[in-house]
Scaffold this motif. Structure first.
Motif, PDB file in Angstrom:
ATOM      1  N   ALA A   1     -52.158  13.229 -24.185  1.00 30.04           N
ATOM      2  CA  ALA A   1     -51.711  11.835 -24.209  1.00 30.04           C
ATOM      3  C   ALA A   1     -52.829  10.908 -24.656  1.00 30.04           C
ATOM      4  O   ALA A   1     -53.062   9.873 -24.071  1.00 30.04           O
TER       5      ALA A   1
ATOM      6  N   ALA B   1     -41.563   4.225 -27.502  1.00 31.70           N
ATOM      7  CA  ALA B   1     -41.634   4.827 -26.176  1.00 31.70           C
ATOM      8  C   ALA B   1     -40.387   5.663 -25.911  1.00 31.70           C
ATOM      9  O   ALA B   1     -39.275   5.139 -25.920  1.00 31.70           O
TER      10      ALA B   1
ATOM     11  N   ILE C   1     -38.640   7.239 -23.054  1.00 31.89           N
ATOM     12  CA  ILE C   1     -38.729   7.000 -21.611  1.00 31.89           C
ATOM     13  C   ILE C   1     -37.765   7.912 -20.872  1.00 31.89           C
ATOM     14  O   ILE C   1     -36.550   7.907 -21.118  1.00 31.89           O
TER      15      ILE C   1
ATOM     16  N   VAL D   1     -46.081  -0.228 -25.151  1.00 28.37           N
ATOM     17  CA  VAL D   1     -45.828  -0.893 -23.870  1.00 28.37           C
ATOM     18  C   VAL D   1     -45.286  -2.297 -24.097  1.00 28.37           C
ATOM     19  O   VAL D   1     -44.294  -2.712 -23.478  1.00 28.37           O
TER      20      VAL D   1
ATOM     21  N   LEU E   1     -43.851  -0.727 -18.586  1.00 26.73           N
ATOM     22  CA  LEU E   1     -44.404   0.628 -18.581  1.00 26.73           C
ATOM     23  C   LEU E   1     -45.836   0.688 -18.066  1.00 26.73           C
ATOM     24  O   LEU E   1     -46.436   1.755 -18.041  1.00 26.73           O
TER      25      LEU E   1
ATOM     26  N   ALA F   1     -45.861   3.028 -15.317  1.00 26.07           N
ATOM     27  CA  ALA F   1     -45.164   4.293 -15.551  1.00 26.07           C
ATOM     28  C   ALA F   1     -46.169   5.410 -15.825  1.00 26.07           C
ATOM     29  O   ALA F   1     -47.327   5.151 -16.176  1.00 26.07           O
ATOM     30  N   ASN F   2     -45.738   6.633 -15.675  1.00 23.76           N
ATOM     31  CA  ASN F   2     -46.593   7.786 -15.940  1.00 23.76           C
ATOM     32  C   ASN F   2     -46.550   8.106 -17.432  1.00 23.76           C
ATOM     33  O   ASN F   2     -45.494   8.433 -17.973  1.00 23.76           O
ATOM     34  N   LEU F   3     -47.701   7.995 -18.111  1.00 20.80           N
ATOM     35  CA  LEU F   3     -47.786   8.399 -19.515  1.00 20.80           C
ATOM     36  C   LEU F   3     -47.845   9.912 -19.561  1.00 20.80           C
ATOM     37  O   LEU F   3     -48.804  10.525 -19.092  1.00 20.80           O
TER      38      LEU F   3
ATOM     39  N   ARG G   1     -48.417  12.098 -25.871  1.00 22.23           N
ATOM     40  CA  ARG G   1     -48.358  11.442 -27.169  1.00 22.23           C
ATOM     41  C   ARG G   1     -47.865  12.485 -28.158  1.00 22.23           C
ATOM     42  O   ARG G   1     -48.470  13.553 -28.334  1.00 22.23           O
TER      43      ARG G   1
ATOM     44  N   PHE H   1     -44.862   7.811 -27.868  1.00 22.92           N
ATOM     45  CA  PHE H   1     -45.413   8.145 -26.553  1.00 22.92           C
ATOM     46  C   PHE H   1     -44.255   8.462 -25.617  1.00 22.92           C
ATOM     47  O   PHE H   1     -43.201   7.840 -25.694  1.00 22.92           O
TER      48      PHE H   1
ATOM     49  N   PHE I   1     -43.008   8.598 -21.669  1.00 21.72           N
ATOM     50  CA  PHE I   1     -43.288   8.050 -20.344  1.00 21.72           C
ATOM     51  C   PHE I   1     -42.269   8.587 -19.338  1.00 21.72           C
ATOM     52  O   PHE I   1     -41.120   8.884 -19.698  1.00 21.72           O
TER      53      PHE I   1
ATOM     54  N   LEU J   1     -40.478   7.314 -15.818  1.00 18.60           N
ATOM     55  CA  LEU J   1     -40.243   6.224 -14.876  1.00 18.60           C
ATOM     56  C   LEU J   1     -39.823   6.805 -13.539  1.00 18.60           C
ATOM     57  O   LEU J   1     -38.995   7.718 -13.477  1.00 18.60           O
TER      58      LEU J   1
END
Length: 199
Positions: free
Chosen positions: A15, A29, A31, A79, A90, A93-95, A98, A118, A120, A122
């Motif tokens: 990431a 993103a 998500i 983001v 975000l 949020a947990n990344l 990538r 990316f 993420f 939630l």
């Protein structure tokens, strides 16, 4: 498919972040959230509003947009744009990962934009809250397991310079929501990283 299992697998991609660099960069993103039903994790897509000045008008996509000078990194672009388009913050949020950069093609043009995706995850009470802006016609939470099972897969006819191409796609219900092109390739990268044996 549980969110934790997907995040663990995709996390192996790494990431890393980088500076934006110039105006020919963009970020999106992908998500994930734990689903509201027993279907497991869900992935957020948006349907872009029909607009004459938008080369991706009406497309199914991930939230995101172009790098701007205020963005310290290309991650910051993802983001910021996500918050602007769907109202999801975000920053906490947990990344997860990538994904590889993708060249974007606008209508009738060669590659004109490098897009960085990316992923993420939630969690918690904010996982279901979103408020689309005028650029977004609707937000869609799709069970990730249904995508992995190949539900809705088919082809999509796309015309360019007088030629018609049959491109792979995924149709979400109702069937006029067609995922294809750049975002389709991002989803394929996610599925390849998970491998064939994930449930």
């Amino acid at each position: 498919m549980l969110l934790s299992a997907i995040a663990k697998k995709l996390g192996r991609l790494g990431a890393s972040d980088s500076r934006g660099g110039d105006c020919s960069r963009a970020a999106v993103a992908a998500i994930l959230r734990e689903g509201m039903t027993d279907a497991g994790a869900e992935l957020l897509f948006i349907r872009r509003t029909e607009r004459a000045d938008d080369p991706w008008s009406g497309h199914i996509a991930f939230p995101g947009g172009r790098y701007e000078d205020e963005d310290v990194t290309i991650l910051a672009t993802a983001v910021r744009e996500t918050h602007e388009e769907v109202g999801i913050d975000l920053s906490s949020a947990n990344l997860v990962a990538r994904l590889p950069d993708i060249l974007a093609y606008t209508r009738g043009k060669s590659a004109s934009l490098v897009v960085t995706p990316f992923v993420f995850a939630l969690r918690g009470e904010h996982a279901g809250q979103h408020t689309p802006n005028l650029e977004v016609a609707e937000a869609l939470w799709i069970p990730f397991a249904s995508i992995a099972r190949g539900e809705g897969r088919g082809t999509f006819s796309w015309s360019r310079e007088g030629k018609v191409f049959e491109l792979p796609c995924i149709r979400f219900q109702p069937g006029d929501r067609v995922l294809w092109g750049m975002t389709y390739r991002m989803v394929e990268t996610m599925l390849e990283a998970l491998g064939p044996d994930d449930d």
